[in-house]
Enzyme design. Structure first.
Site, short mmCIF file in Angstrom:
data_model
loop_
_atom_site.label_atom_id
_atom_site.label_comp_id
_atom_site.label_asym_id
_atom_site.label_seq_id
_atom_site.Cartn_x
_atom_site.Cartn_y
_atom_site.Cartn_z
CG HIS A 1 9.77 10.91 2.52
ND1 HIS A 1 10.78 10.00 2.33
CD2 HIS A 1 9.93 11.84 1.54
CE1 HIS A 1 11.51 10.38 1.29
NE2 HIS A 1 11.01 11.49 0.79
CG HIS B 1 12.05 10.84 6.39
ND1 HIS B 1 12.00 10.76 5.02
CD2 HIS B 1 12.33 12.13 6.69
CE1 HIS B 1 12.25 11.97 4.51
NE2 HIS B 1 12.45 12.81 5.50
CE1 TYR B 2 9.52 2.91 5.86
CE2 TYR B 2 7.45 3.14 7.02
CZ TYR B 2 8.18 2.69 5.94
OH TYR B 2 7.55 2.01 4.94
CB THR B 3 15.56 4.06 9.18
OG1 THR B 3 15.03 3.03 10.05
CG2 THR B 3 15.90 5.29 10.00
CG ASP C 1 9.33 7.38 4.56
OD1 ASP C 1 9.07 7.49 3.36
OD2 ASP C 1 10.20 8.06 5.13
CD GLU D 1 15.17 8.93 7.45
OE1 GLU D 1 14.49 7.93 7.79
OE2 GLU D 1 15.35 9.28 6.27
ZN LIG Z 1 11.65 9.01 3.91
#
Ligand SMILES: [Zn+2]
Length: 284
Positions: free
Chosen positions: A172, A56-58, A182, A125
């Protein structure tokens, strides 16, 4: 003499306990407060509960993300800063949830016929601002080299420990293409695959499956979606054309990052064919 006799008595008690449990060595018997567990026979019909690794990215800075991911609503097993601090010469990642516990990072999701991917995954993340909308274009933010190196080594350990298949290291956006973008089209999946993390199509195979067609040549959406579903993407019969394009776009953000508009084209189809051939769908 007295000490010796006590030890002797203890040895007899331990010996009879072992006989009682029918075990061959004391190491297979684990005492608990009110009971004892016998572990000398281990079943073969068992496998890892963890099957997927989700990246993921935040879309937030590190400290905001740290607060979000430690409140009572969402979480992830790991959080990696954009610029990881160095301690004893090593970059630092934050572990927020033990791997033995379920973290709440995936939401409604599906991959390779399974749903609720939180139950069966580890989530990482990455601190990254996500994207800025510029007129019709989204401008995504790149991942710094040290952050990539850290997510690579951490993922390599996780993949090895749980024997996660290459095609089960996912974005994700792969497992929730209708809701998520993401980690975006700038996440270096190819670089990770070269280090043994995740899948990547071999160029010669893609070329072979292209059969000399123009890469941008349109192909039937239904055929492409069928291949993406076989690879793992959550595809249903009742999806609208817009939802279908989102699945194709998610696939392209992962495997054909320079053009992820969601057009069903010959190159995307060739990439899907190459992946299906490289990673035959094992029982999962
Ligand atoms: Zn995510």
């Amino acid at each position: 003499m007295r000490r010796f006799s006590i030890r002797w008595r203890e040895a007899i008690i331990l010996g009879s306990l072992m006989l009682l449990a029918g075990c061959q060595s004391s190491s297979s018997v684990t005492p608990h407060r009110d009971y004892v567990l016998e572990k000398s026979r281990q079943a073969q019909g068992a496998d890892q509960r963890i099957r997927f690794l989700v990246i993921h990215y935040t879309a937030e800075d590190f400290h905001t993300a740290l607060n979000t991911l430690t409140d009572e609503h969402v979480s992830a097993h790991y959080l990696i800063p954009a610029q990881p601090p160095i301690v004893n010469g090593q970059p630092v990642a934050w572990q927020l949830v033990p791997e033995s516990m379920r973290a709440w990072h995936a939401g409604e999701s599906g991959w390779r016929g399974r749903t609720n991917i939180n139950d069966t995954s580890i989530g990482i993340e990455l601190e990254n601002k996500g994207f800025t909308q510029r007129l019709l274009e989204r401008q995504f933010y790149p991942y710094p080299a040290l952050q990539v190196a850290l997510v690579t080594s951490l993922s390599r350990d996780i993949v090895r420990r749980y024997q996660i298949q290459p095609q089960d290291v996912v974005a994700h956006s792969d497992i929730a293409p209708q809701r998520k973008e993401d980690p975006g089209p700038l996440f270096p999946w190819q670089q990770l695959a070269e280090k043994g993390v995740g899948a990547w199509p071999q160029a010669w195979r893609v070329k072979a499956f292209l059969h000399g067609r123009d890469p941008q040549q349109s192909v039937p959406m239904a055929g492409l979606l069928d291949k993406l579903a076989r690879y793992g993407y959550p595809v249903t019969q009742d999806m609208t054309p817009r939802q279908q394009r989102r699945v194709v776009a998610a696939f392209q953000m992962h495997f054909r990052q320079r053009d992820y508009r969601g057009n069903p084209d010959a190159e995307s189809e060739a990439i899907a064919d190459a992946l299906l051939q490289q990673y035959p769908s094992a029982a999962n």
